[in-house]
Design a protein around this motif. Structure first.
Motif, PDB file in Angstrom:
ATOM      1  N   UNK C   4     -28.137   5.503  25.949  1.00  0.00           N
ATOM      2  CA  UNK C   4     -27.639   4.162  25.649  1.00  0.00           C
ATOM      3  C   UNK C   4     -26.288   4.248  24.929  1.00  0.00           C
ATOM      4  N   UNK C   5     -26.223   5.136  23.951  1.00  0.00           N
ATOM      5  CA  UNK C   5     -24.971   5.304  23.211  1.00  0.00           C
ATOM      6  C   UNK C   5     -23.852   5.790  24.126  1.00  0.00           C
ATOM      7  N   UNK C   6     -24.188   6.706  25.010  1.00  0.00           N
ATOM      8  CA  UNK C   6     -23.176   7.240  25.918  1.00  0.00           C
ATOM      9  C   UNK C   6     -22.635   6.149  26.845  1.00  0.00           C
ATOM     10  N   UNK C   7     -23.551   5.341  27.411  1.00  0.00           N
ATOM     11  CA  UNK C   7     -23.081   4.286  28.319  1.00  0.00           C
ATOM     12  C   UNK C   7     -22.195   3.308  27.567  1.00  0.00           C
ATOM     13  N   UNK C   8     -22.559   3.010  26.339  1.00  0.00           N
ATOM     14  CA  UNK C   8     -21.716   2.095  25.550  1.00  0.00           C
ATOM     15  C   UNK C   8     -20.355   2.707  25.261  1.00  0.00           C
ATOM     16  N   UNK C   9     -20.338   4.001  25.013  1.00  0.00           N
ATOM     17  CA  UNK C   9     -19.061   4.690  24.780  1.00  0.00           C
ATOM     18  C   UNK C   9     -18.183   4.631  26.038  1.00  0.00           C
ATOM     19  N   UNK C  10     -18.818   4.837  27.192  1.00  0.00           N
ATOM     20  CA  UNK C  10     -18.061   4.773  28.448  1.00  0.00           C
ATOM     21  C   UNK C  10     -17.466   3.384  28.644  1.00  0.00           C
ATOM     22  N   UNK C  11     -18.276   2.355  28.415  1.00  0.00           N
ATOM     23  CA  UNK C  11     -17.774   0.990  28.543  1.00  0.00           C
ATOM     24  C   UNK C  11     -16.609   0.758  27.593  1.00  0.00           C
ATOM     25  N   UNK C  12     -16.764   1.204  26.358  1.00  0.00           N
ATOM     26  CA  UNK C  12     -15.702   0.994  25.370  1.00  0.00           C
ATOM     27  C   UNK C  12     -14.420   1.721  25.774  1.00  0.00           C
ATOM     28  N   UNK C  47     -38.698   9.599  34.088  1.00  0.00           N
ATOM     29  CA  UNK C  47     -39.909   9.140  33.410  1.00  0.00           C
ATOM     30  C   UNK C  47     -39.805   7.691  32.938  1.00  0.00           C
ATOM     31  N   UNK C  48     -38.820   6.974  33.476  1.00  0.00           N
ATOM     32  CA  UNK C  48     -38.852   5.526  33.324  1.00  0.00           C
ATOM     33  C   UNK C  48     -38.033   4.924  32.211  1.00  0.00           C
ATOM     34  N   UNK C  49     -37.316   5.720  31.437  1.00  0.00           N
ATOM     35  CA  UNK C  49     -36.438   5.125  30.425  1.00  0.00           C
ATOM     36  C   UNK C  49     -35.204   4.541  31.083  1.00  0.00           C
ATOM     37  N   UNK C  50     -34.772   3.413  30.542  1.00  0.00           N
ATOM     38  CA  UNK C  50     -33.596   2.770  31.096  1.00  0.00           C
ATOM     39  C   UNK C  50     -32.545   2.574  30.020  1.00  0.00           C
ATOM     40  N   UNK C  51     -31.271   2.581  30.464  1.00  0.00           N
ATOM     41  CA  UNK C  51     -30.169   2.281  29.551  1.00  0.00           C
ATOM     42  C   UNK C  51     -29.127   1.530  30.367  1.00  0.00           C
ATOM     43  N   UNK C  52     -28.384   0.661  29.735  1.00  0.00           N
ATOM     44  CA  UNK C  52     -27.355  -0.059  30.473  1.00  0.00           C
ATOM     45  C   UNK C  52     -26.314  -0.614  29.513  1.00  0.00           C
ATOM     46  N   UNK C  53     -25.114  -0.851  30.065  1.00  0.00           N
ATOM     47  CA  UNK C  53     -24.018  -1.366  29.238  1.00  0.00           C
ATOM     48  C   UNK C  53     -23.057  -2.149  30.117  1.00  0.00           C
ATOM     49  N   UNK C  54     -22.251  -2.996  29.486  1.00  0.00           N
ATOM     50  CA  UNK C  54     -21.283  -3.791  30.245  1.00  0.00           C
ATOM     51  C   UNK C  54     -21.981  -4.807  31.129  1.00  0.00           C
ATOM     52  N   UNK C  55     -21.355  -5.099  32.284  1.00  0.00           N
ATOM     53  CA  UNK C  55     -21.860  -6.135  33.188  1.00  0.00           C
ATOM     54  C   UNK C  55     -22.981  -5.575  34.069  1.00  0.00           C
ATOM     55  N   UNK C  56     -23.972  -5.005  33.412  1.00  0.00           N
ATOM     56  CA  UNK C  56     -24.970  -4.256  34.166  1.00  0.00           C
ATOM     57  C   UNK C  56     -25.993  -5.131  34.867  1.00  0.00           C
ATOM     58  N   UNK C  57     -26.031  -6.415  34.525  1.00  0.00           N
ATOM     59  CA  UNK C  57     -26.997  -7.271  35.210  1.00  0.00           C
ATOM     60  C   UNK C  57     -26.319  -8.297  36.119  1.00  0.00           C
ATOM     61  N   UNK C  58     -25.022  -8.179  36.259  1.00  0.00           N
ATOM     62  CA  UNK C  58     -24.298  -9.069  37.177  1.00  0.00           C
ATOM     63  C   UNK C  58     -24.530  -8.612  38.613  1.00  0.00           C
TER      64      UNK C  58
END
Lengths: 303, 303, 303, 303
Positions: C4-12, C47-58
C-alpha cells in the motif's frame, strides 16, 4: 482480306493445343464450368474493317478487362484529378496483394490492380449510377446492348472477401468516400460484364483512334488521354506479367481471368483474343500465344 | 533541318530553368561537383542525320545507362540463356532494394536494377575481359575512343557498400559464379564510362535500326532482340518511375544518376538528353521535361 | 501494509508528470474525450491481499486487455486445438498490420495482435454467445457485474475499417468460419468492456495462482496453460514494444490503448496500472513508468 | 544429488531418439560431419554445485551462443550507449533476413540476430582486439583455456556471403565504423569457439548470479544488466522460435546451429544441453525436448 486469313491461320495452328494446358479460373462456379477448349479472335482496324475467327462471337465474362472501361470513365469524368488517389506505376506484386497498400498508405499503385479499380469505381459512384453508366458506355461502343451476368456478379460478391478486405483497408486510410458495399456492388458488376471477342475488339476501338468513338465520332478521351491509357496497359495491364507481355508481344494489352485479352496497335487496329485456360499469372495461355503469333507474322509491335 | 530547330527551341525554353530545381547526385565527390546548370540534347535518325543543341558534346558519367550496353553484350553473347538468372518484370521497388532479392531467392527482377546488371556482368566476366569488351563495343558504336573515368570508378568501389551487399547476397543464393570483387570491379567501371549526348545518341542507334550497328552495318542484335531491349527500357528503364515515363513521354528510355537519359523512337531515331539535377526517383529533371516537350511537339510516341 | 505504501509512493512520484507527455487515443470520440491527467494503480496478492492508490476505482475502456480474456476463454474451451489457426510468435510488426497475414496465408502470428484476437473470437462464436460469455467470465472473476460500454462498441464498429479488412482477409484464406459481421460484433464489444484497475487486478488473479479462480477456487485454466498465457504476454503482450517491456520491466504484461496495463508476478501477485496518455507504440506512458518503478523498488522481476 | 539423477533420467529417456529426427547443420563441412547421435547436458547452481550427464564434456561449435558473450562484452564496455545502433525487439523474421534491415535503415532489431551481433562486434573492434578479448572472457569464466576452431572460422569466412552482404548493407547505412573484413573476421571467430556443455553451463553462471563472475566474484555486469540479458534471451534468443520456447520451456535460452542451447533459471542455476540435429528453426531438436522435460520435472519456469 489479309487479316482474315491470318486470324484463320492462328485458329488452325492453335486448335490442336485447345484444352491441353493451363487452368480455367475456378474461384466461382460460373467461371469454373466454362469449357476450356474454346478459342476466339477478332480485330477491327482504325478505318472500320473487321476480321474474326474461331469462337469470336461467344460471350464470356470480361472480368478485369472491365478495368479498362472503368479507367476510361474515370479519365473522361475527372481528368487529372483522378490521379490524386491512384498511382501509375507497375506494382511488382500480385494483383490482389495488400502489402503495398499498407506501406503506401492506401494509395493503389495503378488502376489495373484490383485495389486501383476499386478506388476508381469509388470516384465514379460519387458521380453517377456507376453500374448503369458502364452498360451505357459499352452498349454505345459496341452498337448493341451489353449486359451483366447477374449470377457471376452475385458469386463475386458472395466470395470476394479479399476485395472486401482491400476496400475496407483503403477506407481505413481515408481513400474511399462511399459506402464500401455500394462501391463493391458496382465493382463486382463491372467484372461480370459478358462480351464476345468481336464486341471487345470494337469496344476498345477508340484506343487506336486517338480517343475517338468508333461509331459516333465523338471524342471519348483526348488524344493524349488515349495514348496514356495505352501506356498504362503496357506497363500494368497484364497482372505481374507486364514485362513478359512487353517483351514477347510488344503491344499494350489488358487481360481478364475469364480468358480474354484485348490489345492495341496504336493508329492501326484493336484486337481481342479469348481462351479460358490461364497460365500461372492469370492470363489466357493460348491468348498469349495467339498474340505472339500475330505480332510475329505482322511485324506490328510498338517497339 | 527541322529536328535541329526543335532541339534549339527545347534548349531555349529550358535554359531559364537550369539549376533551379532538383539535386545533383552527391554520393561520390566526382559526381557531386558537376555544375547543375548544364543541359545538352542530341539525336540521330535511322538514316544517319544528326542534330544537337546545348551542352551536347560535354562528356558526363553515364552511370546506369551503361546497363543498356551490359544487357546488349549479354544478349549478344548468350541469347536466351541469359534469362536463366534474371527476370524481365518491373520491380515495383527502389533500384537498390534487397527486399525482393530475398523473397525471390537471389534472382533479380530485371537487368536494369543494380542487382540485375551485376548478375549480367557476372555472366560476362565468365566469358571475357568485361571491362575491355565494354570499351570496344562503345568505341565501335561511336566511331571514336570511349574511356572510363577512373576516379569515378574508384569512388564507386570505395563507397558502394550496398552494391557489395547485393552481390554477396546473390552469391549466397548461388547466383553469382565469379569472385564478387572481380564482378564489381567490372560493374563499377561500366558505370564510370564518360560519354556525351552526341556520342550516346549515336551509340544506341542500333535500337532504332532493328539491331544493326549504325556504322558497320553488322547485326549487333537480332531484330527481335533489339525490340525486346526497347520493351525492357519501357517497363524497367527509369528506376521506379517507369510508369510515369511511359505515361508522360511514351518512349523507351534508360536513365542514369549522372543526369543522362537515352530514348528510342523505334524505326525513326534515337536521342539523348543530359542535365545533372535529378528528381526524387533519380532521373534528370530537365531531361524528363525535354523529352516530354520533344514527344509533344513531334507526336513521336509509341502509343 | 508495505505494498500500500509503495503504491502511494508511486502515485506521489508520478503525479507531477500527469498529462505532460503522450497522447490519449483519439480514433474514436469516446476515447478521445477521456481526460489525460488520471492515474490509478491496484494489486492483489495470491493470498488475497489488495492494495490500491490514485484513480484505482475509475472504470476505463480495457480495449486490448480484453484479448487476454478472449484467449483464456479460447484455451479453456479448446485446449491445444486453439493453436491450429493462431501462432505463438512475436510479430515484429505493428498490431494492425496486414503484411504478415498475407505472407503467412491468413494465420495470425499470435492471439494478442488484432488479427489473432479476431481469429480466437471466431472460434468462440462457433461455441456460444461470445458477448454474453465474456461478461459472465469477467463478472465472476471480479465478483461484481461487468458491462460493455455500448457507445464505445458502436464507435469501434463504425470506424473499424481496418479490423473489417483484416477479418475479411483471413476469411479469404479460409481462416474464419463465421459471418464476419458477427465475429466483429463480439470482438468490438470485448474491446469495449469497462473496468477499473482494482477490478482488473482481481480479474487476472488466476494468472499468478496456477490457473485457479481467485474467488471460487475452481481451475479456470490448468497450471501449464496459465504459465503459457504469461509467456505469451511477455513475448507478445505489449504491441511492438514487447522487447522493451521485458528489458525494462521484466514482467508479463498486457496493455490496451485505453491506457491500462495488467502485469503478473507469477506465484506472487497481479497488478494493474492505468493512465490514458500513450507512448508511440500504444502503451500507457505513465503506466510503463509506474511498472518500472514497481519492479525496481520490489526487485520483483521474472528474470 | 537430485539434479544429477534428473539429468541422467533425461539422458536415458532421450537416448532412444538419438539421430532419429532433425538435420545436422550442413552449410560448412566441419559442422556437417559432426555425428548426429550425441547428447550432453550439464548444469551449475548459483552456489556452485554441478551436475552433468551424457556427452557433457565433448566440445562442440558454440556458433550463435557466442552472441551472448559478444553482447556481454558490449554491455560491460559500453553500457547504455550500446543501444544506439541496436534494437531490443523480436524481429519476427529469420535470423539472417535483410528485409527488416532495409526498412529500418540498417539498425538491427536485436543483438541475437546475425546483423545485431555483427553490429555489436563492430563496436568491440573499435575498442580492443575482439578475438583475443572473447577468449580471455571465456577462459576466465570457465577457469580453463578456451580456443577457436580455426577450420570452422575459415569455412565460415569462405562461405558466409550472406553475412558479408549484411555487414556491407549496414555499412551502406553508416552503421558499421570499421572495415567490414575486420569485423567479420572477429565475428566468424566468435561463432567458431569450441566448448562443452559443462564449460558453457559454467560460463553463463553470471546470468543467474546478478552478474557476478562465478569464479572470481567480480561484477561482470550489473544486476540490472544481467537481468536484461536474460530478458533479451527470452524474447529474442532462439531464432524465430522465441515464442515457442517461452511457451513450452519458459526459460531464457540462447541456441546455436552447432546444436547447443544454454538456459538460465534466474537466482537458481544455469544449464546447457547439446545435440547436433536441428529442427526447422535451427534449434537443437533433442535439446528443446530435454529442456521441456527439465522444466516439467522441476517446475522451474520463470512464468
Amino acid at each position: 482480306m489479309q487479316f482474315q486469313a491470318l486470324l484463320e491461320e492462328i485458329v488452325a495452328t492453335l486448335r490442336p493445343e485447345l484444352g491441353r494446358e493451363g487452368q480455367v479460373a475456378s474461384y466461382i462456379p460460373a467461371l469454373a464450368r466454362v469449357p476450356a477448349a474454346q478459342f476466339g479472335i477478332a480485330l477491327r482496324t482504325c478505318d472500320g474493317h473487321e476480321a474474326q475467327a474461331g469462337d469470336s462471337t461467344t460471350p464470356f465474362s470480361i472480368q478485369s478487362i472491365s478495368k479498362l472501361f472503368t479507367l476510361t470513365l474515370g479519365m473522361r469524368e475527372m481528368g487529372e484529378t483522378l490521379w490524386e488517389r491512384i498511382g501509375r506505376e507497375p506494382s511488382g506484386n500480385p494483383f490482389n496483394s495488400l502489402v503495398q497498400l499498407e506501406s503506401e498508405h492506401g494509395v493503389p499503385r495503378n488502376p489495373f490492380i484490383n485495389a486501383g479499380a476499386i478506388a476508381v469505381t469509388d470516384r465514379l459512384v460519387s458521380l453517377f449510377d456507376a453500374k448503369a453508366e458502364m452498360l451505357t458506355l459499352l452498349s454505345s461502343l459496341c452498337e448493341e446492348p451489353i449486359r451483366y451476368d447477374e449470377e457471376v456478379a452475385a458469386s463475386e460478391a458472395a466470395t470476394g472477401f479479399r476485395n472486401v478486405a482491400m476496400a475496407n483497408f483503403m477506407k481505413s486510410f481515408g481513400r474511399i468516400d462511399n459506402d464500401v458495399a455500394a462501391v463493391l456492388d458496382a465493382y463486382f458488376h463491372h467484372c461480370a460484364v459478358r462480351m464476345s471477342c468481336a464486341q471487345l475488339a470494337r469496344a476498345v476501338g477508340f484506343l487506336c483512334r486517338d480517343g475517338v468513338h468508333p461509331a459516333t465520332g465523338q471524342q471519348l478521351l483526348t488524344e493524349r488521354q488515349a495514348r496514356r491509357v495505352n501506356s498504362l496497359m503496357l506497363t500494368c495491364g497484364t497482372y505481374d506479367a507486364a514485362g513478359e507481355f512487353a517483351f514477347r508481344i510488344g503491344l499494350p494489352c489488358k487481360s481478364g481471368v475469364g480468358g480474354g485479352i484485348v490489345a492495341v496497335v496504336p493508329d492501326r487496329l484493336t484486337l481481342c483474343v479469348w481462351s479460358p485456360a490461364l497460365e500461372s499469372s492469370g492470363n489466357s495461355l493460348l491468348g498469349m500465344k495467339a498474340l505472339e503469333m500475330f505480332t510475329a507474322k505482322t511485324g506490328l509491335s510498338i517497339f
